[in-house]
Scaffold this motif. Structure first.
Motif, PDB file in Angstrom:
ATOM      1  N   PRO A  10      -4.634   0.773  -5.559  1.00 46.27           N
ATOM      2  CA  PRO A  10      -4.016   2.068  -5.582  1.00 46.27           C
ATOM      3  C   PRO A  10      -2.558   2.082  -6.254  1.00 46.27           C
ATOM      4  O   PRO A  10      -2.434   3.324  -6.960  1.00 46.27           O
ATOM      5  N   SER A  11      -1.875   1.125  -6.000  1.00 44.92           N
ATOM      6  CA  SER A  11      -0.510   1.064  -6.585  1.00 44.92           C
ATOM      7  C   SER A  11      -0.450   0.911  -7.964  1.00 44.92           C
ATOM      8  O   SER A  11       0.091   1.494  -8.515  1.00 44.92           O
ATOM      9  N   VAL A  12      -1.446   0.122  -8.406  1.00 45.58           N
ATOM     10  CA  VAL A  12      -1.710  -0.161  -9.655  1.00 45.58           C
ATOM     11  C   VAL A  12      -1.835   0.989 -10.532  1.00 45.58           C
ATOM     12  O   VAL A  12      -1.234   1.195 -11.717  1.00 45.58           O
ATOM     13  N   HIS A  32      -1.386   4.067  -9.363  1.00 46.92           N
ATOM     14  CA  HIS A  32      -0.510   5.117  -9.453  1.00 46.92           C
ATOM     15  C   HIS A  32       0.737   4.559 -10.342  1.00 46.92           C
ATOM     16  O   HIS A  32       1.348   5.607 -11.412  1.00 46.92           O
ATOM     17  N   VAL A  33       1.305   3.383 -10.181  1.00 45.70           N
ATOM     18  CA  VAL A  33       2.364   3.149 -11.266  1.00 45.70           C
ATOM     19  C   VAL A  33       1.875   3.012 -12.610  1.00 45.70           C
ATOM     20  O   VAL A  33       2.568   3.570 -13.458  1.00 45.70           O
ATOM     21  N   TRP A  58      -7.280  -7.486  -4.159  1.00 46.03           N
ATOM     22  CA  TRP A  58      -7.462  -6.390  -5.178  1.00 46.03           C
ATOM     23  C   TRP A  58      -7.366  -5.072  -4.685  1.00 46.03           C
ATOM     24  O   TRP A  58      -6.936  -4.095  -5.145  1.00 46.03           O
ATOM     25  N   MET A  75      -6.193  -4.157  -1.922  1.00 49.62           N
ATOM     26  CA  MET A  75      -4.930  -3.427  -1.544  1.00 49.62           C
ATOM     27  C   MET A  75      -4.082  -3.048  -2.498  1.00 49.62           C
ATOM     28  O   MET A  75      -3.159  -2.193  -2.506  1.00 49.62           O
ATOM     29  N   ILE A  76      -4.263  -3.679  -3.698  1.00 48.34           N
ATOM     30  CA  ILE A  76      -3.204  -3.427  -4.747  1.00 48.34           C
ATOM     31  C   ILE A  76      -3.819  -2.289  -5.816  1.00 48.34           C
ATOM     32  O   ILE A  76      -2.615  -1.633  -6.469  1.00 48.34           O
ATOM     33  N   LEU A  80      -0.131   5.025 -13.951  1.00 45.47           N
ATOM     34  CA  LEU A  80      -0.396   6.461 -14.500  1.00 45.47           C
ATOM     35  C   LEU A  80       0.839   7.069 -14.721  1.00 45.47           C
ATOM     36  O   LEU A  80       1.154   7.758 -15.694  1.00 45.47           O
ATOM     37  N   TRP A  81       1.748   7.015 -13.632  1.00 43.30           N
ATOM     38  CA  TRP A  81       3.028   7.924 -13.715  1.00 43.30           C
ATOM     39  C   TRP A  81       4.196   7.058 -14.143  1.00 43.30           C
ATOM     40  O   TRP A  81       5.507   7.592 -14.314  1.00 43.30           O
ATOM     41  N   THR A  82       3.930   5.694 -14.522  1.00 45.45           N
ATOM     42  CA  THR A  82       5.200   5.164 -15.040  1.00 45.45           C
ATOM     43  C   THR A  82       4.847   4.388 -16.535  1.00 45.45           C
ATOM     44  O   THR A  82       5.505   4.775 -17.268  1.00 45.45           O
ATOM     45  N   LEU A  83       4.013   3.428 -16.397  1.00 44.88           N
ATOM     46  CA  LEU A  83       3.447   2.722 -17.656  1.00 44.88           C
ATOM     47  C   LEU A  83       3.037   3.520 -18.812  1.00 44.88           C
ATOM     48  O   LEU A  83       3.656   3.677 -19.928  1.00 44.88           O
TER      49      LEU A  83
END
Lengths: 319, 311
Positions: free
Chosen positions: A48-50, A52-53, A43, A45-46, A55-58
């Motif tokens: 920051p990516s969750v 980021h994606v 968790w 590890m993932i 906020l900036w994509t979903l």
């Protein structure tokens, strides 16, 4: 290539299905502390990516759909107006023209650069001494910035001092005004798009050619088949999956053409080269109509989704 | 790697090396010569614009006003480059682009590899859901998110004079934040990393676990060193894409201090579009780093592009 790997989306789906079985949980046992630690590490590890994606994509995607039903000029709160943006858009001659231009641009750049790419890939696959040089030459436009490349073409297309008109002149063909002529602007933009798009398609074809079983050609040679015959009876059919993949990604790419339009023509003359992406840009960042821009980008999205779904249909039927 | 284009990795391994068959196995001498001539003509067509760019950048204004144009400069004006740097701060643009591309690459490699590793090798609750969500996000075209992304930047709370609700100021607009954070990571990089980690054997992690290594150390010391080529591939693609990016920096910056090189070029052309020798000198400066990088790291680029499909 197996059937699932030849299509981006299907490949991804297949990858999703093959979620590594070895690490899947073994029934419902009590979880050891070591296992708990691992999960927590996972968790960590993932996360920051969750974020980021997310906020900036979903969030932006959801917001685009929402905003497309609003009248929103940044300074006041968005006002819900149902389908007014869509109605206006489809009555807007310029936007309709941008759809036409985008389709026309795609219709020419994709097949032309695909045809060149497949021929070059087949020739390169013969393994010549200069092969690396050729590959670099054809691929170079792909790694350099579209803006920079468009700048060079702007100069080449220059009606007064441009290289293209000079070359035509030596052949006895009268020069054109190219980018400032409503009749020639779109063909000129298409030429740049096709020229730039060869490299990536060539690479994918080279990769696919490597996967064709050499023994097929050997058998054909024993039967006395000519090179041309071998190309049409072995190479072309064996390249079908790759062709399909290239076709789809090229269409998706071509529909999103923007940078060269910005540099070469600014959508003109007389909207002759405006594209859907360019209309989104204009609505949002020149007219500050965020709702309208969102609606236009939803239409662009719908086009791409349509292409993707059709492609899935076709591959499914083939399997 | 913004596009919905992830190519399964199956074909990637074979891409780089085209077997060097001797040409006479496949083509008779004359045929081979013909093919070579065709390929040379094709390559020249591809390279002429680049050559023309460099040659133009070395000509004098008087020479550029001739028609038909000369091919090689009558006088090689290397001073054009110095003059270009005086005419517009290309050095600054160059530095900005470099800083941004490097930061994007670092963020993508660190966060993307961690996420890819977690998705590939650790089981935790919700992993499948997250993975499927990433895949869905991969397929979103740039233009379907650009407007809200801009709004998010504009209304970023507590920045640039904004209050806690994001009102009143300019948020992240015209700041390094806007240039660096939103483009710092992409779902496709995560996906590529996951595929690379998935291809590694399981015994290593079991052995490491028996030795009592924590998960982060297994990730950093055991597995990640094994995917160095993948890191190079994803890193180079990220750098290239960031260096060439145009639309986003164009939207979120206004001041000349924060201009990246591609935007700097476009602005220079709009302000001063008759000085072709300077414009081509600037274009050469914007292009050369990618050309050099590509020539030296061709193997990784090619592998990456074949995997990622398209830029």
């Amino acid at each position: 290539m197996t059937t699932t790997e030849r299509h981006p989306i299907r490949g991804a789906e297949a990858a999703a299905k093959q979620v590594s079985p070895s690490t899947a949980p073994k029934k419902r046992k009590r979880i050891s502390t070591a296992e708990k630690k691992r999960r927590r590490a996972g968790w960590l590890m993932i996360t920051p990516s969750v974020i980021h994606v997310g906020l900036w994509t979903l969030i932006p995607v959801i917001a685009t759909f929402y905003l497309s039903f609003t009248d929103y000029g940044i300074f006041e709160a968005p006002k819900w107006i149902w389908f007014d943006n869509y109605v206006e858009m489809f009555n807007d001659a310029v936007f309709m023209q941008s759809i036409g231009n985008t389709v026309w641009y795609t219709f020419w750049t994709v097949p032309v650069s695909m045809a060149v790419a497949v021929v070059v890939a087949v020739l390169l696959n013969q393994g010549f001494k200069l092969q690396k040089f050729y590959r670099t030459a054809f691929f170079l436009p792909q790694v350099t910035a579209t803006v920079a490349i468009a700048m060079v073409w702007l100069w080449i297309f220059n009606p007064q001092y441009g290289l293209l008109n000079a070359m035509l002149e030596t052949l006895g063909i009268p020069g054109q005004a190219w980018l400032v002529d409503p009749q020639w602007a779109l063909p000129a933009v298409i030429l740049v798009g096709a020229w730039q798009g060869i490299g990536i398609k060539m690479l994918i074809y080279i990769a696919a050619l490597q996967n064709i079983d050499e023994s097929l050609y050997e058998a054909a040679s024993l039967d006395g088949a000519s090179s041309i015959r071998k190309f049409f009876s072995i190479t072309v059919p064996m390249l079908k999956p790759a062709t399909f993949f290239v076709f789809i990604i090229s269409i998706i790419g071509a529909f999103q053409v923007f940078d060269q339009i910005y540099v070469l023509t600014d959508g003109g003359p007389a909207n002759a080269t405006t594209m859907m992406t360019y209309e989104v840009y204009r609505s949002a960042f020149q007219e500050f109509r965020m709702g309208m821009a969102s609606a236009q980008s939803v239409v662009l999205f719908a086009f791409l989704l349509f292409v993707t779904l059709i492609s899935r249909r076709v591959t499914k039927e083939e399997d | 790697m913004t596009l919905p284009t992830i190519k399964a990795l199956a074909i990637s391994e074979q891409v780089t090396v085209v077997p060097r068959k001797r040409w006479f196995h496949h083509a008779k001498g004359r045929q081979a010569a013909l093919i070579n001539v065709a390929l040379i003509l094709g390559s020249v067509t591809m390279l002429v614009p680049f050559l023309w760019m460099v040659l133009t950048s070395l000509k004098s204004p008087a020479e550029l006003a001739q028609f038909p144009p000369t091919f090689f400069p009558q006088e090689w004006m290397f001073s054009n480059y110095a003059a270009t740097l005086d005419a517009a701060p290309f050095g600054l643009y160059f530095r900005n682009s470099f800083v941004i591309a490097t930061t994007h690459t670092l963020i993508t490699v660190v966060l993307g590899s961690m996420a890819g590793y977690a998705l590939a090798r650790i089981y935790f609750k919700g992993r499948e859901a997250i993975f499927l969500a990433f895949i869905a996000m991969l397929m979103i075209p740039t233009y379907t998110k650009i407007v809200p992304q801009f709004l998010l930047v504009k209304f970023m709370p507590l920045f640039g004079g904004n209050d806690i609700l994001g009102q009143g100021g300019s948020g992240w607009l015209d700041t390094w934040w806007a240039l660096i954070i939103p483009g710092g990571l992409s779902a496709s990089a995560i996906f590529l990393f996951r595929q690379f980690y998935l291809s590694l054997p399981k015994d290593l992690e079991e052995a490491a676990r028996i030795d009592g290594l924590g998960e982060f150390r297994i990730f950093a010391q055991i597995y990640t060193p094994l995917i160095k080529p993948a890191i190079a591939t994803v890193g180079l693609l990220t750098f290239q894409e960031s260096w060439n990016n145009f639309l986003w920096p164009l939207l979120v910056t206004t001041s000349s201090d924060l201009r990246v090189i591609q935007v700097g070029l476009a602005v220079f052309q709009q302000l001063d579009n008759t000085q072709w020798q300077y414009l081509m000198a600037g274009t050469t400066m914007a292009t050369v780093p990618m050309v050099v990088l590509f020539i030296f790291a061709q193997k990784y680029f090619i592998q990456g592009f074949t995997n990622a499909g398209i830029k």
